[in-house]
Scaffold this active site. Sequence first.
Site, mmCIF file in Angstrom:
data_model
loop_
_atom_site.group_PDB
_atom_site.id
_atom_site.type_symbol
_atom_site.label_atom_id
_atom_site.label_comp_id
_atom_site.label_asym_id
_atom_site.label_seq_id
_atom_site.Cartn_x
_atom_site.Cartn_y
_atom_site.Cartn_z
ATOM 1 N N ASN A 35 0.857 -1.242 -0.217
ATOM 2 C CA ASN A 35 0.036 0.167 -0.010
ATOM 3 C C ASN A 35 0.962 1.191 0.122
ATOM 4 O OD1 ASN A 35 -1.796 2.053 0.417
ATOM 5 N ND2 ASN A 35 -2.829 1.122 2.283
ATOM 6 N N GLY A 42 -14.790 1.810 14.538
ATOM 7 C CA GLY A 42 -15.968 0.758 14.334
ATOM 8 C C GLY A 42 -15.679 -0.396 15.273
ATOM 9 N N ARG A 45 -2.733 -2.141 -3.360
ATOM 10 C CA ARG A 45 -3.792 -1.256 -3.091
ATOM 11 C C ARG A 45 -3.768 0.087 -4.055
ATOM 12 N NH1 ARG A 45 -4.941 3.024 1.481
ATOM 13 N NH2 ARG A 45 -7.195 3.564 1.013
ATOM 14 N N GLY A 95 -10.755 1.146 12.541
ATOM 15 C CA GLY A 95 -10.306 1.247 13.711
ATOM 16 C C GLY A 95 -11.366 1.858 14.839
ATOM 17 N N GLY A 149 -12.713 4.961 10.381
ATOM 18 C CA GLY A 149 -11.382 4.993 10.718
ATOM 19 C C GLY A 149 -11.018 6.504 10.744
ATOM 20 N N GLU A 154 -8.302 -5.777 4.555
ATOM 21 C CA GLU A 154 -8.240 -5.453 3.215
ATOM 22 C C GLU A 154 -7.000 -6.311 2.676
ATOM 23 O OE1 GLU A 154 -8.596 -1.571 5.031
ATOM 24 O OE2 GLU A 154 -9.312 -0.994 2.994
ATOM 25 N N ARG A 168 -11.291 15.528 8.186
ATOM 26 C CA ARG A 168 -12.163 16.173 7.231
ATOM 27 C C ARG A 168 -13.605 16.344 7.613
ATOM 28 N NH1 ARG A 168 -10.897 10.639 3.577
ATOM 29 N NH2 ARG A 168 -8.933 10.593 4.286
ATOM 30 N N HIS A 228 -13.138 2.561 0.093
ATOM 31 C CA HIS A 228 -13.037 1.548 1.164
ATOM 32 C C HIS A 228 -13.867 0.501 0.493
ATOM 33 C CE1 HIS A 228 -13.037 4.936 4.377
ATOM 34 N NE2 HIS A 228 -12.044 4.325 4.415
ATOM 35 N N ASP A 231 -7.884 12.178 16.622
ATOM 36 C CA ASP A 231 -7.835 10.824 17.145
ATOM 37 C C ASP A 231 -8.811 10.543 18.183
ATOM 38 O OD1 ASP A 231 -5.516 8.383 17.105
ATOM 39 O OD2 ASP A 231 -6.566 8.514 19.018
ATOM 40 N N CYS A 232 -9.595 9.340 17.700
ATOM 41 C CA CYS A 232 -11.092 9.097 18.491
ATOM 42 C C CYS A 232 -10.566 8.744 19.969
ATOM 43 C CB CYS A 232 -11.505 8.007 17.852
ATOM 44 S SG CYS A 232 -12.979 7.503 18.745
HETATM 45 P P1 ADP Z 1 -7.240 4.496 8.766
HETATM 46 O O1 ADP Z 1 -6.763 3.406 8.242
HETATM 47 O O2 ADP Z 1 -8.279 5.331 8.211
HETATM 48 O O3 ADP Z 1 -5.893 5.488 9.045
HETATM 49 P P2 ADP Z 1 -7.915 3.132 11.273
HETATM 50 O O4 ADP Z 1 -8.939 2.378 10.667
HETATM 51 O O5 ADP Z 1 -6.585 2.734 11.765
HETATM 52 O O6 ADP Z 1 -7.616 4.543 10.560
HETATM 53 O O7 ADP Z 1 -8.538 3.975 12.547
HETATM 54 C C1 ADP Z 1 -8.022 5.017 13.198
HETATM 55 C C2 ADP Z 1 -8.951 5.280 14.307
HETATM 56 O O8 ADP Z 1 -9.452 4.303 15.141
HETATM 57 C C3 ADP Z 1 -8.279 6.766 15.145
HETATM 58 O O9 ADP Z 1 -9.114 7.626 15.369
HETATM 59 C C4 ADP Z 1 -8.111 5.804 16.680
HETATM 60 O O10 ADP Z 1 -8.400 6.663 17.615
HETATM 61 C C5 ADP Z 1 -9.228 4.740 16.576
HETATM 62 N N1 ADP Z 1 -9.074 3.729 17.482
HETATM 63 C C6 ADP Z 1 -8.123 2.798 17.463
HETATM 64 N N2 ADP Z 1 -8.350 1.918 18.668
HETATM 65 C C7 ADP Z 1 -9.306 2.535 19.391
HETATM 66 C C8 ADP Z 1 -9.841 2.398 20.710
HETATM 67 N N3 ADP Z 1 -9.480 1.435 21.645
HETATM 68 N N4 ADP Z 1 -11.014 3.244 21.061
HETATM 69 C C9 ADP Z 1 -11.286 4.122 20.287
HETATM 70 N N5 ADP Z 1 -10.703 4.549 19.063
HETATM 71 C C10 ADP Z 1 -9.799 3.660 18.737
#
Ligand code: ADP
Length: 396
Positions: A9, A329, A88, A327, A206, A382, A237, A177, A279-280
Amino acid sequence: MKDSILVINCGSSSLKFAILANAGKTTLVEGIADRLGSSESSITFKYDGQKNVIALNDGSHKNAVSQIKLWLENHTSIQASLVGIGHRVVHGGEAFTKSVLINQDVINGITDCAKFAPLHNPAHAKGIEVAFELFEGLPQVAVFDTAFHQTLEPEQYLYPIPMSFYRDHHFRKYGFHGTSYRYISQRLAQISIGSDQQGVLVAHLGNGASTCAISHGKSTDTSMGITPLEGLMMGTRSGSIDPSLISFISQAENITADEALDILSKKSGLLGVSEISNDCRTLEEAMMSGDQRAKLALDMFASRTAKHLASVATSLESIDHLVFTGGIGENSSYLRQAICNNLTALNINIDSTLNENAPRGAEQNITATNSKTTVWVIPTNEELMIALDTISLIQH
Ligand code: ADP
């Protein structure tokens, strides 16, 4: 056995890779080359429970792929098992409706789609060219994020703007996606045998986030558009907004429309609203310690995700399943609950205990007894889809 696939990727400043064996089921080695293009770039190999970081002298994509080749030369049994490379590719436009074996025409096609994915597609083309140069003789396959959504009907993929823009410039919704949605759709069919697959909703959440409606394995609508900026609120975004805002922002800040778009892409979403982070996990921690901005950003994310799930659901006859992946979800029980709280009008309800206790990285049914829709958490994969597509295409 001779069935390993190198999955690549390749982004503009990073290159993620993995070698999958055993029909994609076993990851032998994986890693990432970071900060490509800078003097601080390095490549990390994760192998056999160990992490090994190597500095990259010139920070080039070619040097990153050379390091993978060198690593293989020191692991000869893996090197000998390699049969192909799967890449990818973010944007396949209307030209690519499924994965393809790569030849010069395909590279030209990927380059043609660069106008819609200026950061991604040129990097993919570069990664492919470097891989051809360094792994001479190995067949290579391109797997497109957009391909799964090529089944959308015109009433879903056209924008209500003058038709000449579609005819002359291919301006339409493409969606992204797709490789993740294809995996989820196939995996759901395996784990929910006997249940109806007519109407499936998936939220891939994510850093980038989108929703998709799937009927009998085919995408019927999705929230992202001509680029991955449309639809849900995301890490940085804005997602869908009134397009007039672009003009208001550029006038207010005395900047160009492109600069205003950059703000919508890189400084908005969870980061823009919370003024803390994209970051979530960081935002959930801030919310727990009482930060109201973090809570507002997360609740807006939930509300807008629910809206886009409801929106794509209009292309289905029923909502039999709802799947959370990506991540956020897969890991955020808070957001899954908040999203489903916004979907009670659609009779979608989750069991709060099952939701909170869902083990990380595992498939879990979190449906409440009074829910019409079965709700799942399914980790996406993926890389597996890219490896399987590569195996299937190089065998023909
Ligand atoms: P991408 O592939 O689009 O870069 P990911 O699918 O890796 O992203 O998702 C990243 C997101 O998932 C981030 O916002 C991160 O904080 C969130 N995340 C990962 N682990 C946790 C967790 N344990 N609790 C809450 N959010 C999480």
